[in-house]
Design an enzyme around this catalytic site. Structure first.
Site, PDB file in Angstrom:
ATOM      1  CG  ASN A 241      -1.846   1.144   1.346  1.00  0.00           C
ATOM      2  OD1 ASN A 241      -1.588   2.191   0.776  1.00  0.00           O
ATOM      3  ND2 ASN A 241      -2.928   0.966   2.082  1.00  0.00           N
TER       4      ASN A 241
ATOM      5  CG  ASP B 263      -2.904  -6.217   9.540  1.00  0.00           C
ATOM      6  OD1 ASP B 263      -2.831  -6.259   8.288  1.00  0.00           O
ATOM      7  OD2 ASP B 263      -3.925  -6.563  10.149  1.00  0.00           O
TER       8      ASP B 263
ATOM      9  N   GLY C  43      -8.245   5.240   2.269  1.00  0.00           N
ATOM     10  CA  GLY C  43      -9.147   4.310   2.954  1.00  0.00           C
ATOM     11  C   GLY C  43     -10.396   4.977   3.519  1.00  0.00           C
TER      12      GLY C  43
END
Ligand code: ITT
Length: 195
Positions: A14, A71, A151
């Protein structure tokens, strides 16, 4: 000065994350770089921590050096913590993920949510060198707003403000985000132990 920076592999696919990581770590003497070609971890963990380990170990094995992974995800209280570790896979595109979350949350009055980030630094033998977490609290907006970040930023109103993360400048976001909280602790560890 640039040449004296130590480089650490940051295990992500990403580019937004890598950009934020390098903005947050400016001035630390550390530059984070993408893993070698072939980096394709399978995130089979059931927690943020497990998935950050899986990504970091995959990148450390490939590069033969230590690697850091993040994460992260959005946990919505009324949805029992979903999308959580499934945040990146909640639907096909960023816009569809936002639309789905707003639709699923529509029946609820409670719009409390938090962004969570788990970071793990792993060596090429799979040993965990350090792990850190960061959380950022807020609530889900009724409609999306703002174009910065990535996001779910356009629907996350940061606690104590009236603005979504996507309405904040990158600098403002990087002062308060889950990622910056975890990364600043990780940078302190790296400086104290590895530099
Ligand atoms: P890598 O696994 O390759 O690092 P990814 O995007 O798939 O990239 P994750 O599995 O950690 O990463 O999922 C994180 C998702 O959570 C991300 O794609 C966003 O949908 C959401 N997310 C995490 N941090 C965020 C942030 O700062 N702002 C908005 N959304 C965020």
């Amino acid at each position: 000065m640039e040449n004296n920076k130590i480089k650490i592999v940051f295990a992500t696919g990403n580019p937004h994350k890598l950009f934020e990581i390098n903005e947050i770590s400016k001035g630390s003497g550390i530059e984070f770089v993408l893993p070698p070609a072939g980096f394709n971890p399978v995130e089979t963990g059931t927690t943020f921590e497990q998935n950050s380990y899986i990504k970091a170990f995959e990148a450390a094995k490939l590069s033969g050096n230590i690697a850091l992974a993040d994460d992260s995800g959005l946990c919505v209280e009324a949805l029992n913590g979903e999308p959580g570790i499934h945040s990146a896979r909640y639907d096909d595109t960023p816009q569809k993920r936002i639309d789905k979350l707003l639709a699923n949350l529509a029946p609820f009055g409670n719009r409390k949510a938090k962004f969570v980030c788990a970071m793990t630094l792993v060596d090429s033998n799979g040993k965990t060198i350090n792990k850190e977490t960061g959380e950022c609290y807020g609530e889900i907006a009724n409609v999306q707003s703002g174009h910065h970040g990535f996001g779910y930023d356009p629907i996350f109103i940061v606690e104590g403000t009236k603005t979504t993360m996507a309405e904040m400048s990158e600098e403002e976001k990087n002062k308060i985000s889950h990622r910056s909280i975890a990364l600043n602790k990780m940078i302190t560890f790296i400086k104290n132990n590895l530099m």
